[in-house]
Design an enzyme around this catalytic site. Structure first.
Site, PDB file in Angstrom:
ATOM      1  N   GLU A  54      63.994  72.088  29.003  1.00  0.00           N
ATOM      2  CA  GLU A  54      62.860  72.570  28.220  1.00  0.00           C
ATOM      3  C   GLU A  54      62.264  73.869  28.749  1.00  0.00           C
ATOM      4  O   GLU A  54      62.310  74.147  29.946  1.00  0.00           O
ATOM      5  CB  GLU A  54      61.772  71.492  28.218  1.00  0.00           C
ATOM      6  N   LYS A  56      58.600  75.165  28.804  1.00  0.00           N
ATOM      7  CA  LYS A  56      57.226  74.695  28.564  1.00  0.00           C
ATOM      8  C   LYS A  56      56.301  75.342  29.582  1.00  0.00           C
ATOM      9  O   LYS A  56      56.447  75.145  30.774  1.00  0.00           O
ATOM     10  CB  LYS A  56      57.193  73.165  28.677  1.00  0.00           C
ATOM     11  N   LYS A 116      60.630  72.398  19.491  1.00  0.00           N
ATOM     12  CA  LYS A 116      59.766  71.260  19.810  1.00  0.00           C
ATOM     13  C   LYS A 116      58.359  71.595  19.328  1.00  0.00           C
ATOM     14  O   LYS A 116      57.709  72.490  19.848  1.00  0.00           O
ATOM     15  CB  LYS A 116      59.773  70.968  21.307  1.00  0.00           C
ATOM     16  N   GLU A 165      61.734  61.193  17.406  1.00  0.00           N
ATOM     17  CA  GLU A 165      61.186  60.642  18.649  1.00  0.00           C
ATOM     18  C   GLU A 165      60.320  59.423  18.380  1.00  0.00           C
ATOM     19  O   GLU A 165      59.442  59.446  17.526  1.00  0.00           O
ATOM     20  CB  GLU A 165      60.353  61.726  19.345  1.00  0.00           C
ATOM     21  N   ASN A 186      60.737  58.375  23.878  1.00  0.00           N
ATOM     22  CA  ASN A 186      59.845  59.042  24.824  1.00  0.00           C
ATOM     23  C   ASN A 186      59.323  58.005  25.814  1.00  0.00           C
ATOM     24  O   ASN A 186      58.704  57.019  25.423  1.00  0.00           O
ATOM     25  CB  ASN A 186      58.685  59.711  24.077  1.00  0.00           C
ATOM     26  N   GLU A 216      63.682  60.726  26.771  1.00  0.00           N
ATOM     27  CA  GLU A 216      62.799  61.873  26.979  1.00  0.00           C
ATOM     28  C   GLU A 216      61.645  61.530  27.923  1.00  0.00           C
ATOM     29  O   GLU A 216      61.096  60.432  27.863  1.00  0.00           O
ATOM     30  CB  GLU A 216      62.179  62.317  25.645  1.00  0.00           C
ATOM     31  N   SER A 217      61.292  62.476  28.758  1.00  0.00           N
ATOM     32  CA  SER A 217      60.133  62.397  29.669  1.00  0.00           C
ATOM     33  C   SER A 217      60.404  61.546  30.905  1.00  0.00           C
ATOM     34  O   SER A 217      61.042  60.494  30.823  1.00  0.00           O
ATOM     35  CB  SER A 217      58.878  61.843  28.983  1.00  0.00           C
TER      36      SER A 217
END
Length: 263
Positions: A54, A56, A116, A165, A186, A216-217
């Site tokens: 990512e 970010k 995103k 998601e 997520n 994710e995450s």
């Protein structure tokens, strides 16, 4: 009102203004609108690592992550590292991103790019296409089933792949439909912001094999990925782990090397 509700409320206001300034016809005439997109789903299916890295700058939970880097340098670094795809945050108010970030990343690399964003309207899908995205994110927590269906089908009609998601089984059950390519779980609890990969493991058997599974995450170690691969996951979205370093591309390369050589 929680943070997600605030973001969506702001997104509605933002879209009213954007549509006044940039009409749909202008987006459809963009140079990148007709480019042939690259499949992230296929990349993930054939990749041994499956990392989506990512870009970010900041987030509501962590404040500033890294605001000192050029997005094109980050994108090149990721591509050189052998990353499967790149996620580009385009929300300005809460994440410090913009559609220009997507544009500059597209100019720098050929790998699949995911926009995103908190998508609630077809207009944002046209924006994504016009700025070089290959994939869009839909978040089940902020959309009704009918909206997911409408937006995903529209995305497919203009050549974009869809990553949907979810955060729990309820969201997953309302979301499964043929117009999705990838289903992402997520690991961050939206109410407590706590992170645990247990939710990815719990939902893995409930995701049909037609979809590429993405976790994710909260993924920051080779061990976490190896563990999740046993549950059928092919994609792993890694955000802050690389971006919090001075050289995200180098950090990603070291991570990929460790993952590739791990037994």
């Amino acid at each position: 009102m929680n943070i997600l509700d605030k973001i969506i409320a702001d997104k509605h206001k933002e879209l009213i203004l954007k549509k006044l300034v940039v009409p749909v016809s202008q987006l459809e005439q963009a140079a990148l609108f007709e480019r042939e997109t690259v499949s992230l789903a296929e990349k993930l299916r054939t990749s041994k690592t499956g990392i989506i890295a990512e870009h970010k700058r900041r987030s509501p939970s962590k404040s500033v992550i890294n605001q000192d880097l050029n997005v094109e340098d980050v994108a090149k670094g990721y591509e050189d590292a052998g990353i499967s795809g790149m996620s580009v945050l385009t929300d300005g108010k809460y994440f410090g991103g913009s559609l220009d970030d997507l544009l500059y990343a597209r100019a720098a690399v050929k790998m699949p790019l995911l926009r995103k964003e908190f998508i609630i309207d077809e207009y944002q899908l046209l924006e994504a296409r016009a700025h070089g995205a290959d994939v869009i994110l839909l978040i089940a927590a902020v959309l009704e089933r009918e909206e997911i269906e409408r937006l995903s089908e529209f995305a497919k009609s203009i050549g974009l792949e869809v990553l949907l998601e979810v955060h729990n089984e309820e969201e997953l059950q309302k979301s499964i439909m043929p117009s999705l390519d990838m289903l992402g779980v997520n690991n961050r609890n939206l109410k407590t912001f706590e992170v645990s990969t247990d939710i990815s493991k719990e939902l893995s058997e409930k995701i049909p094999d037609d979809f590429v599974k993405v976790s994710e995450s909260g993924i920051s170690s080779v061990e976490a990925i190896k563990d999740l691969q046993q549950f059928g996951y092919k994609g792993f979205l890694i955000g802050e782990n690389f971006m919090k370093t001075n050289n995200p591309g180098k950090a990603a390369a070291e991570f990929v090397r460790a993952l590739s050589t791990s037994p």
